[in-house]
Design an enzyme around this catalytic site. Sequence first.
Site, mmCIF file in Angstrom:
data_model
loop_
_atom_site.group_PDB
_atom_site.id
_atom_site.type_symbol
_atom_site.label_atom_id
_atom_site.label_comp_id
_atom_site.label_asym_id
_atom_site.label_seq_id
_atom_site.Cartn_x
_atom_site.Cartn_y
_atom_site.Cartn_z
ATOM 1 N N TRP A 1 0.816 -1.228 0.000
ATOM 2 C CA TRP A 1 0.000 0.000 0.000
ATOM 3 C C TRP A 1 0.835 1.257 0.000
ATOM 4 C CZ3 TRP A 1 -4.410 -0.506 -2.017
ATOM 5 C CH2 TRP A 1 -5.096 -1.705 -1.887
ATOM 6 N N ASP B 1 -1.037 6.590 6.725
ATOM 7 C CA ASP B 1 -2.159 5.758 6.305
ATOM 8 C C ASP B 1 -2.423 4.774 7.441
ATOM 9 O OD1 ASP B 1 -3.877 3.901 5.230
ATOM 10 O OD2 ASP B 1 -2.682 3.492 3.437
ATOM 11 N N LYS C 1 -12.394 -1.651 7.400
ATOM 12 C CA LYS C 1 -11.673 -2.669 8.163
ATOM 13 C C LYS C 1 -12.068 -2.601 9.642
ATOM 14 C CE LYS C 1 -8.147 -1.851 4.758
ATOM 15 N NZ LYS C 1 -8.191 -3.080 3.975
HETATM 16 C C1 LIG Z 1 -3.208 0.194 4.300
HETATM 17 C C2 LIG Z 1 -4.180 0.400 3.179
HETATM 18 N N1 LIG Z 1 -4.190 1.577 2.520
HETATM 19 C C3 LIG Z 1 -5.050 1.805 1.524
HETATM 20 C C4 LIG Z 1 -5.938 0.849 1.095
HETATM 21 C C5 LIG Z 1 -6.846 1.136 -0.053
HETATM 22 O O1 LIG Z 1 -8.137 1.368 0.398
HETATM 23 P P1 LIG Z 1 -9.357 1.500 -0.636
HETATM 24 O O2 LIG Z 1 -9.616 0.157 -1.202
HETATM 25 O O3 LIG Z 1 -10.461 2.032 0.234
HETATM 26 O O4 LIG Z 1 -8.934 2.489 -1.674
HETATM 27 C C6 LIG Z 1 -5.974 -0.391 1.741
HETATM 28 C C7 LIG Z 1 -6.927 -1.417 1.303
HETATM 29 O O5 LIG Z 1 -6.922 -2.558 1.673
HETATM 30 C C8 LIG Z 1 -5.070 -0.612 2.803
HETATM 31 O O6 LIG Z 1 -5.050 -1.796 3.427
#
Ligand SMILES: Cc1ncc(COP(=O)(O)O)c(C=O)c1O
Length: 361
Positions: free
Chosen positions: A104, A174, A198
């Site tokens: 990510w 994040d 989550k």
């Molecule tokens: C740490 C992290 N950041 C960002 C995201 C992306 O989120 P989204 O699917 O809402 O764009 C995720 C998705 O699993 C994630 O685990």
Amino acid sequence: MNNNRVYNFSSGPAMLPESVLQQAQAELMNWQGTGISMLELHHRSKEFIELSEKITEDFRELLAIPKNYKILFVPGGGRGQFAMVPLNLLGNKNKADYVITGLWSRIAEAEAERYAKINIVEDAKASNYTSIREASEWLIDPEAAFLHYADNETVDGLEFDYIPDTKGVPLVSDMSSNILTRRFDVSRFAVFYACAQKNMGPAGITVAVVHEDFLDRALAITPSIFNYKKHAESGSMQNTPPCFVWYMLGLVLDWVKEQGGVPEMEKRTARRSQQVYQCIDQSQLYVNPVNPRFRSRNNIVFDLRDTNLNERFINEAAARGLVSIKGHPQRGGMRVGIYNAMPDAGVNALVEFMKDFEKTA
Ligand SMILES: Cc1ncc(COP(=O)(O)O)c(C=O)c1O
């Protein structure tokens, strides 16, 4: 737990507390005597505005967020923030620092390259995503507009056990996969954000917490719907928000408060992750390669030493009502998401299954 339900270890969307689902079901046709379903309620109605303000204040209270931070409920998911962060924080600078500890944060960095020159100060690929160097070893650019990192890497199962000291460079995190699972010093951050699906609710809304000093730096090209300040000025209602999802997030926050707040979630998260890691470490079959200091408390990855057993492991787990334990395709192996709403019984059942499976392997 309702007999028809299984223990869902998905990394997200993830399990919601059963009492929250029941409440939403009970209120579906007529929300609080309005005669209107939350799926139908006008977002600018007095009732919804009051609800959105209550949810905002509950979130503030749960994480002890000081008054000089705006709490925004925005569209675009976690990935939306990968763009919103550089668009809103670069200001008159054209460079930013990124820490990569897994999939990510790597995607976040790639998105930011569209807007700025990126300096990667740490890349955990060097350790095959098993460890993170101390921030004091990173070559942080003091002129960077901000430094971005992912507090918990959902795919690689790597979590920070410290808040990096960036020596004055504004810090952005994040926290999509570990928000509301521990307390932290909010004042260390310029921005932190988390998608809901989550630990906070269904997919469709993202919380971005922005220090007031960072509301006036958006690049001119920033789409209005991606502009933090415009979200702050409109009570997160520039466009029609996903009212039902926002309401569900509110019910989850009520549940967290009833359970004892973030300190209780922190205790549960520590206890339950230890239980699973202990099972892994005591076994001859399972292995987790991450430096114990940085093992994720929310997304536990592990491999079977004999990978020929993978499919059987997944099928037999499913037969016991333990689902969604296959690792992300980028990493392979297994992964279990143990978020706040996972009942203790689900973790007990998982560990029992893992021990039983090993005996027959
Ligand atoms: C740490 C992290 N950041 C960002 C995201 C992306 O989120 P989204 O699917 O809402 O764009 C995720 C998705 O699993 C994630 O685990």
